[in-house]
Design a protein around this motif. Structure first.
Motif, PDB file in Angstrom:
ATOM      1  N   LEU A 178       8.380 -34.456  30.101  1.00 37.49           N
ATOM      2  CA  LEU A 178       8.675 -35.259  29.407  1.00 37.49           C
ATOM      3  C   LEU A 178       9.572 -34.803  28.359  1.00 37.49           C
ATOM      4  O   LEU A 178      10.882 -35.287  27.509  1.00 37.49           O
ATOM      5  N   ALA A 179       9.339 -33.522  27.565  1.00 38.57           N
ATOM      6  CA  ALA A 179       9.999 -32.556  26.897  1.00 38.57           C
ATOM      7  C   ALA A 179      11.424 -32.136  26.989  1.00 38.57           C
ATOM      8  O   ALA A 179      12.096 -32.450  25.970  1.00 38.57           O
ATOM      9  N   ARG A 194      17.103 -33.369  26.689  1.00 41.15           N
ATOM     10  CA  ARG A 194      18.688 -34.134  26.800  1.00 41.15           C
ATOM     11  C   ARG A 194      19.111 -35.181  26.936  1.00 41.15           C
ATOM     12  O   ARG A 194      20.297 -35.909  26.574  1.00 41.15           O
ATOM     13  N   THR A 195      18.153 -36.246  26.557  1.00 36.56           N
ATOM     14  CA  THR A 195      18.377 -37.982  26.037  1.00 36.56           C
ATOM     15  C   THR A 195      19.291 -37.093  24.569  1.00 36.56           C
ATOM     16  O   THR A 195      19.792 -38.375  24.200  1.00 36.56           O
ATOM     17  N   LEU A 196      18.791 -36.695  23.341  1.00 42.87           N
ATOM     18  CA  LEU A 196      18.675 -37.457  22.064  1.00 42.87           C
ATOM     19  C   LEU A 196      19.683 -36.615  22.054  1.00 42.87           C
ATOM     20  O   LEU A 196      20.765 -36.398  21.198  1.00 42.87           O
ATOM     21  N   ALA A 197      20.229 -34.716  23.003  1.00 40.05           N
ATOM     22  CA  ALA A 197      21.919 -34.544  22.653  1.00 40.05           C
ATOM     23  C   ALA A 197      22.737 -34.751  23.660  1.00 40.05           C
ATOM     24  O   ALA A 197      23.837 -35.047  22.881  1.00 40.05           O
ATOM     25  N   GLU A 198      21.757 -36.148  24.813  1.00 36.14           N
ATOM     26  CA  GLU A 198      23.319 -36.266  25.071  1.00 36.14           C
ATOM     27  C   GLU A 198      24.146 -37.763  24.431  1.00 36.14           C
ATOM     28  O   GLU A 198      25.192 -37.883  23.789  1.00 36.14           O
ATOM     29  N   ALA A 199      22.507 -38.095  23.245  1.00 39.10           N
ATOM     30  CA  ALA A 199      23.069 -39.645  22.246  1.00 39.10           C
ATOM     31  C   ALA A 199      24.242 -39.179  21.505  1.00 39.10           C
ATOM     32  O   ALA A 199      25.571 -39.300  21.050  1.00 39.10           O
ATOM     33  N   PHE A 234      17.919 -36.709  35.945  1.00 44.32           N
ATOM     34  CA  PHE A 234      17.300 -37.395  37.507  1.00 44.32           C
ATOM     35  C   PHE A 234      16.401 -38.680  36.220  1.00 44.32           C
ATOM     36  O   PHE A 234      16.176 -39.266  36.616  1.00 44.32           O
ATOM     37  N   LEU A 235      15.316 -37.338  35.784  1.00 44.68           N
ATOM     38  CA  LEU A 235      14.149 -37.901  35.294  1.00 44.68           C
ATOM     39  C   LEU A 235      15.092 -39.012  33.961  1.00 44.68           C
ATOM     40  O   LEU A 235      15.730 -38.707  32.726  1.00 44.68           O
ATOM     41  N   GLN A 236      14.427 -40.255  33.747  1.00 45.39           N
ATOM     42  CA  GLN A 236      14.709 -40.943  32.295  1.00 45.39           C
ATOM     43  C   GLN A 236      13.269 -41.234  31.868  1.00 45.39           C
ATOM     44  O   GLN A 236      12.460 -42.095  32.192  1.00 45.39           O
ATOM     45  N   PRO A 237      13.505 -41.409  30.396  1.00 43.54           N
ATOM     46  CA  PRO A 237      12.866 -42.187  30.106  1.00 43.54           C
ATOM     47  C   PRO A 237      12.226 -43.508  30.442  1.00 43.54           C
ATOM     48  O   PRO A 237      12.869 -44.014  30.834  1.00 43.54           O
ATOM     49  N   ILE A 262      10.487 -46.483  26.426  1.00 42.14           N
ATOM     50  CA  ILE A 262      10.075 -45.731  25.258  1.00 42.14           C
ATOM     51  C   ILE A 262      11.736 -45.531  25.259  1.00 42.14           C
ATOM     52  O   ILE A 262      12.274 -45.335  23.375  1.00 42.14           O
ATOM     53  N   GLY A 263      12.663 -45.431  25.936  1.00 42.06           N
ATOM     54  CA  GLY A 263      13.745 -45.204  25.893  1.00 42.06           C
ATOM     55  C   GLY A 263      14.645 -46.413  24.741  1.00 42.06           C
ATOM     56  O   GLY A 263      15.514 -45.965  24.008  1.00 42.06           O
TER      57      GLY A 263
END
Length: 525
Positions: free
Chosen positions: A22-23, A28-33, A52-55, A59-60
């Motif tokens: 999850l970390a 990764r999600t915030l960095a890509e945004a 591959f892993l997504q929230p 949560i997303g």
């Protein structure tokens, strides 16, 4: 073989993500945004595919909303704390105060072996009570999780209390699913509590503890505790209804003609001279006593205040010589009726009907708001299977859809047709949406609603106007026009608004309805 009877959707079997995974998803999600934002400003686009892993979708969506609000995942926002007097006032107003002993005995281990905190919040997210192991409370104090704090997303990011209040169902936020990094060592589960008499959200019950010791069964335990609290609230309402019935009996014996007495929520306490409805849908804006109001099930009625309820007497139409027939009144109202679904307030969707027979309005349940929104977008109608696919991503859940539509038709009558389900041709439908498209029924995880939010934000879809189609640009009423297009998760940028097809057209529905591929396998209760 096709199964008959009650249809249920089994939850998807998948292994829960670990705190470390999850970390990685969080970072990764915030960095890509952030990289997408730079790309919009002229910097090179980010390399590589999405992880591959997504929230989870809930949560997303929460993370994307908080990014649009500009919340810093390392700092949060300025904390809001209530003083002792305000906390005490909100405790009394919530109606949850008498339930605290039973919740404490149900959820907290008397031996203190389980490191847990019990917190009870009101409907606005204010923590009104907090109890638990002393060392854990000190740790919670360091992140601002204490009595009087307002535990909402805008201030403290994604968390269990805010998620349960927003989604209106039990929710878990585990470790790095929290938006703020300072909360990653915690896991919390929460379940909303509703007033069984009115359906109004009154608060949430939350359990929090260290992420590495948290047990999956605690989510179900918290949901059970919320149902227990609602059972206690129901028992108190029944007692109040019994007291009103005792008061009303001698009064009804003296009233000439049919009459009934209902409590403040519309539940019938006593009736004379007519079959008593279980409950009346009261106007959301309230009643002006000593005047005549039109009610969908009774026609025109004289309304008088009585103790903690109302005395209702059906009246005669001039020249008719008899009380209104409810079915005829509903059929009459369908001719040229104007129906408005007001979704501008995320926490209170509302339905208003204006017709020749009268006008009325009331708050909608989350499920009924979803159904009316989808039927307003597709005026040609949808089958039960199409609605089930749009709501749950599962065309087989037709039993649930038909049951909810049957409840809706009790109040809408001739305004709602079937085979397929649709609004009557003579009904003019308007949908008023929020300023931010992502606040359109934010508690909904229905695949079609999530696609509709994205389409509104991109400018490719518009909500139906007064005549069931988008109004001209020069005469766009607030909320029913093209909604501003803020940046959403994964958007390459705002799509220029262009002339849109009617909201009832096949092209419009293809982007949001059951014909489109499901964006999520998540369902809502």
């Amino acid at each position: 073989m096709r199964q008959t009877g009650r249809q249920t959707r089994r939850p998807e079997r998948r292994s829960p993500q670990s705190a470390a995974e999850l970390a990685k998803v969080h970072d990764r999600t915030l960095a890509e945004a952030a990289a997408r934002d730079l790309a919009r400003e002229g910097a090179p686009p980010p390399d590589g595919d999405r992880p591959f892993l997504q929230p989870r979708p809930e949560i997303g969506d929460s993370w994307a909303r908080l990014r649009r609000l500009g919340l810093d995942p390392d700092a949060g926002a300025a904390a809001v704390h209530l003083g002792p007097a305000e906390v005490e006032q909100r405790r009394r107003a919530s109606g949850l105060d008498p339930l605290l002993p039973v919740l404490r005995d149900t959820l907290l281990d008397p031996a203190g072996s389980a490191p847990l905190l019990l917190a009870i919040a009101d409907a606005e997210g204010h923590v009104l009570w907090q109890e638990g192991e002393r060392g854990l409370r000190r740790s919670a104090d360091r992140i601002g999780f204490l009595t009087g704090a307002r535990w909402v997303e805008e201030a403290v990011g994604t968390n269990g209390i805010a998620a349960a209040l927003r989604a209106r169902r039990p929710m878990q936020v585990h470790s790095a699913e929290h938006y703020l990094r300072s909360h990653h060592s915690w896991t919390c589960v929460a379940a909303p509590v509703h007033d069984p008499g009115t359906g109004r959200l009154v608060g949430a019950i939350n359990l929090s503890g260290p992420a590495h010791t948290f047990q999956p069964y605690l989510l179900q335990l918290t949901a059970t505790a919320a149902r227990l609290a609602e059972t206690e609230l129901r028992a108190r309402r029944l007692e109040s209804l019994h007291q009103l019935r005792t008061l009303a009996a001698p009064l009804l014996a003296r009233v000439n003609g049919p009459a009934l007495v209902v409590d403040a929520a519309g539940w019938t306490a006593a009736a004379a001279g007519l079959p008593p409805p279980t409950r009346l849908r009261l106007p959301s804006e309230g009643w002006n006593p000593a005047t005549v109001h039109w009610l969908p099930s009774l026609g025109e009625c004289a309304i008088e205040p009585l103790a903690d309820g109302w005395l209702i007497r059906p009246v005669h139409r001039p020249g008719s010589g008899r009380p209104d027939d409810a079915g005829a009144a509903v059929a009459e109202q369908a001719q040229g009726a104007r129906l408005r679904v007001d979704l501008r307030r995320p926490d209170r969707p509302e339905l208003s009907v204006h017709g020749v027979a009268g006008s009325w309005s009331h708050a909608l349940s989350p499920r009924h708001a979803e159904l009316l929104l989808l039927l307003a977008v597709e005026r040609d109608g949808l089958s039960a299977a199409q609605l089930a696919d749009a709501l749950f991503g599962d065309p087989g859940r037709t039993v649930t859809v038909r049951a909810e539509l049957s409840r809706l038709r009790r109040h809408l009558g001739g305004l709602l047709a079937h085979r397929p389900y649709r609004f009557a041709d003579s009904v003019l439908v308007t949908v008023l949406g929020p300023e931010d498209p992502y606040d359109l029924l934010p508690a909904s995880s229905a695949p079609a609603v999530r696609r509709l939010r994205a389409g509104l934000a991109a400018g490719t879809v518009r909500l139906p106007g007064v005549d069931g189609a988008p109004p001209p640009a020069a005469a766009v009423p607030p909320g029913a026009a093209a909604v501003p297009a803020p940046r959403g998760p994964g958007d390459a940028g705002a799509v220029p608004t262009r002339r849109q097809p009617p909201a009832s057209s096949a092209d419009s529905w293809a982007s949001v309805g059951p014909k489109a591929c499901s964006a999520s396998s998540e369902t809502s209760a």
